[in-house]
Design a protein around this motif. Structure first.
Motif, short mmCIF file in Angstrom:
data_model
loop_
_atom_site.label_atom_id
_atom_site.label_comp_id
_atom_site.label_asym_id
_atom_site.label_seq_id
_atom_site.Cartn_x
_atom_site.Cartn_y
_atom_site.Cartn_z
N VAL A 130 0.85 -1.19 0.00
CA VAL A 130 0.00 0.00 0.00
C VAL A 130 0.89 1.24 0.00
O VAL A 130 1.95 1.24 0.60
CB VAL A 130 -0.95 0.01 1.21
CG1 VAL A 130 -0.19 0.15 2.51
CG2 VAL A 130 -1.95 1.13 1.09
N ILE A 131 0.46 2.25 -0.71
CA ILE A 131 1.19 3.51 -0.72
C ILE A 131 0.33 4.60 -0.07
O ILE A 131 0.72 5.20 0.91
CB ILE A 131 1.58 3.94 -2.16
CG1 ILE A 131 2.38 2.84 -2.85
CG2 ILE A 131 2.33 5.25 -2.14
CD1 ILE A 131 3.75 2.60 -2.29
N GLY A 132 -0.85 4.86 -0.62
CA GLY A 132 -1.65 5.98 -0.13
C GLY A 132 -3.02 5.59 0.37
O GLY A 132 -3.63 4.63 -0.11
N TYR A 133 -3.49 6.36 1.36
CA TYR A 133 -4.83 6.16 1.92
C TYR A 133 -5.20 7.41 2.71
O TYR A 133 -4.36 8.26 3.02
CB TYR A 133 -4.87 4.94 2.85
CG TYR A 133 -3.92 5.06 4.02
CD1 TYR A 133 -4.30 5.73 5.18
CD2 TYR A 133 -2.65 4.52 3.96
CE1 TYR A 133 -3.43 5.87 6.23
CE2 TYR A 133 -1.77 4.65 5.01
CZ TYR A 133 -2.16 5.32 6.15
OH TYR A 133 -1.28 5.46 7.21
N GLN B 118 -14.73 7.64 6.82
CA GLN B 118 -14.52 7.39 5.39
C GLN B 118 -13.09 6.93 5.20
O GLN B 118 -12.16 7.60 5.64
CB GLN B 118 -14.78 8.66 4.58
CG GLN B 118 -14.54 8.45 3.09
CD GLN B 118 -14.99 9.65 2.29
OE1 GLN B 118 -16.16 10.00 2.31
NE2 GLN B 118 -14.05 10.27 1.61
N ILE B 119 -12.94 5.81 4.54
CA ILE B 119 -11.63 5.24 4.26
C ILE B 119 -11.46 5.25 2.75
O ILE B 119 -12.23 4.60 2.03
CB ILE B 119 -11.51 3.81 4.82
CG1 ILE B 119 -11.78 3.81 6.32
CG2 ILE B 119 -10.15 3.21 4.48
CD1 ILE B 119 -12.08 2.46 6.91
N THR B 120 -10.49 6.00 2.28
CA THR B 120 -10.21 6.07 0.85
C THR B 120 -8.86 5.44 0.59
O THR B 120 -7.85 5.86 1.17
CB THR B 120 -10.22 7.53 0.35
OG1 THR B 120 -11.47 8.13 0.69
CG2 THR B 120 -10.01 7.59 -1.15
N LEU B 121 -8.85 4.41 -0.24
CA LEU B 121 -7.61 3.73 -0.61
C LEU B 121 -7.17 4.22 -1.98
O LEU B 121 -7.99 4.30 -2.89
CB LEU B 121 -7.84 2.21 -0.69
CG LEU B 121 -8.58 1.55 0.47
CD1 LEU B 121 -8.90 0.11 0.12
CD2 LEU B 121 -7.75 1.64 1.72
N ASN B 122 -5.91 4.52 -2.13
CA ASN B 122 -5.39 4.88 -3.44
C ASN B 122 -5.04 3.59 -4.18
O ASN B 122 -3.92 3.36 -4.60
CB ASN B 122 -4.18 5.80 -3.31
CG ASN B 122 -4.54 7.13 -2.68
OD1 ASN B 122 -5.72 7.44 -2.50
ND2 ASN B 122 -3.56 7.92 -2.35
N ALA B 123 -6.05 2.75 -4.29
CA ALA B 123 -5.95 1.45 -4.94
C ALA B 123 -7.36 1.03 -5.34
O ALA B 123 -8.31 1.21 -4.56
CB ALA B 123 -5.35 0.41 -3.99
N GLY C 62 -9.27 4.47 -9.93
CA GLY C 62 -8.10 4.05 -9.16
C GLY C 62 -8.19 4.23 -7.66
O GLY C 62 -7.24 3.95 -6.95
N GLU C 63 -9.33 4.68 -7.15
CA GLU C 63 -9.53 4.84 -5.72
C GLU C 63 -10.74 4.02 -5.27
O GLU C 63 -11.71 3.90 -6.00
CB GLU C 63 -9.76 6.30 -5.33
CG GLU C 63 -8.57 7.18 -5.50
CD GLU C 63 -8.81 8.58 -4.98
OE1 GLU C 63 -7.83 9.33 -4.89
OE2 GLU C 63 -9.97 8.96 -4.68
N THR C 64 -10.64 3.50 -4.06
CA THR C 64 -11.74 2.74 -3.47
C THR C 64 -12.15 3.43 -2.18
O THR C 64 -11.30 3.80 -1.37
CB THR C 64 -11.33 1.29 -3.18
OG1 THR C 64 -10.93 0.68 -4.41
CG2 THR C 64 -12.45 0.49 -2.56
#
Length: 181
Positions: free
Chosen positions: A72-75, A101-106, A145-147
């Motif tokens: 993982v890189i960003g969140y 709110q949880i935003t994953l840069n994946a 690209g974000e979840t």
């Protein structure tokens, strides 16, 4: 005179006991937790994809584990007034008095657009019935690209985010929310 001395001695004893009892400000934090409720963010994008969500009950907090297939890189994890679906912006209705709110840069899809994580019921992606703090875990969506995940909790309570490497080339984002302050 005896009564006066006895009264003074009793008063001194009560004052002394009062000094020995710690005030609320001096008391140790709940379970040693010293986290806060401010947002936690790490920038950057990776080649990771969301693989799974799972939860756990602990004595002092409830835990959400987000499994990714690469590092993982960003969140971003933060309390918000409402979690919104990426793309449409529609509100995700969550149980509980506070929304994380949880935003994953994946993404939750691979390079061919196939889902890498697709729960049967996205609004209740993980069953958290009987948890002390968690009320609902929802997959709000994955777009560009974000979840985005929504975590409904009992109240705005202390939380922390930890990143763990492994197993293999994967990684995990761990979100803990305390049962109380």
């Amino acid at each position: 005179m005896k009564r006066l001395l006895s009264g003074i001695a009793s008063l001194l004893l009560l004052v002394g006991l009062g000094m020995a009892v710690p005030t609320a400000a001096e008391a140790a934090p709940y379970c040693g937790i010293s986290w806060g409720s401010n947002s936690e963010t790490r920038s950057g994008y990776s080649t990771s994809h969301l693989k799974n969500l799972r939860t756990g009950k602990h004595d002092c907090y409830d835990r959400l584990v987000i499994d990714l297939d690469h590092r993982v890189i960003g969140y971003s994890v933060k309390y918000v007034s409402a979690v919104r679906r990426p793309g449409s912006g529609s509100v995700v209705s969550l149980a509980g008095a506070a929304d994380l709110q949880i935003t994953l840069n994946a993404p939750a899809y691979d390079d061919s657009g196939r889902a890498t994580y697709s729960p049967a019921r996205p609004n209740t992606a993980v069953n958290v019935a009987g948890y002390r703090t968690f009320r609902q875990v929802a997959l709000a969506g994955s777009f560009e690209g974000e979840t985005t995940l929504g975590l409904g909790v009992r109240a705005r309570l202390p939380m922390r985010v930890t990143v763990l490497n492994g197993p293999g080339s994967g990684s995990r984002i761990v979100v803990d929310v305390a049962h109380r302050w």
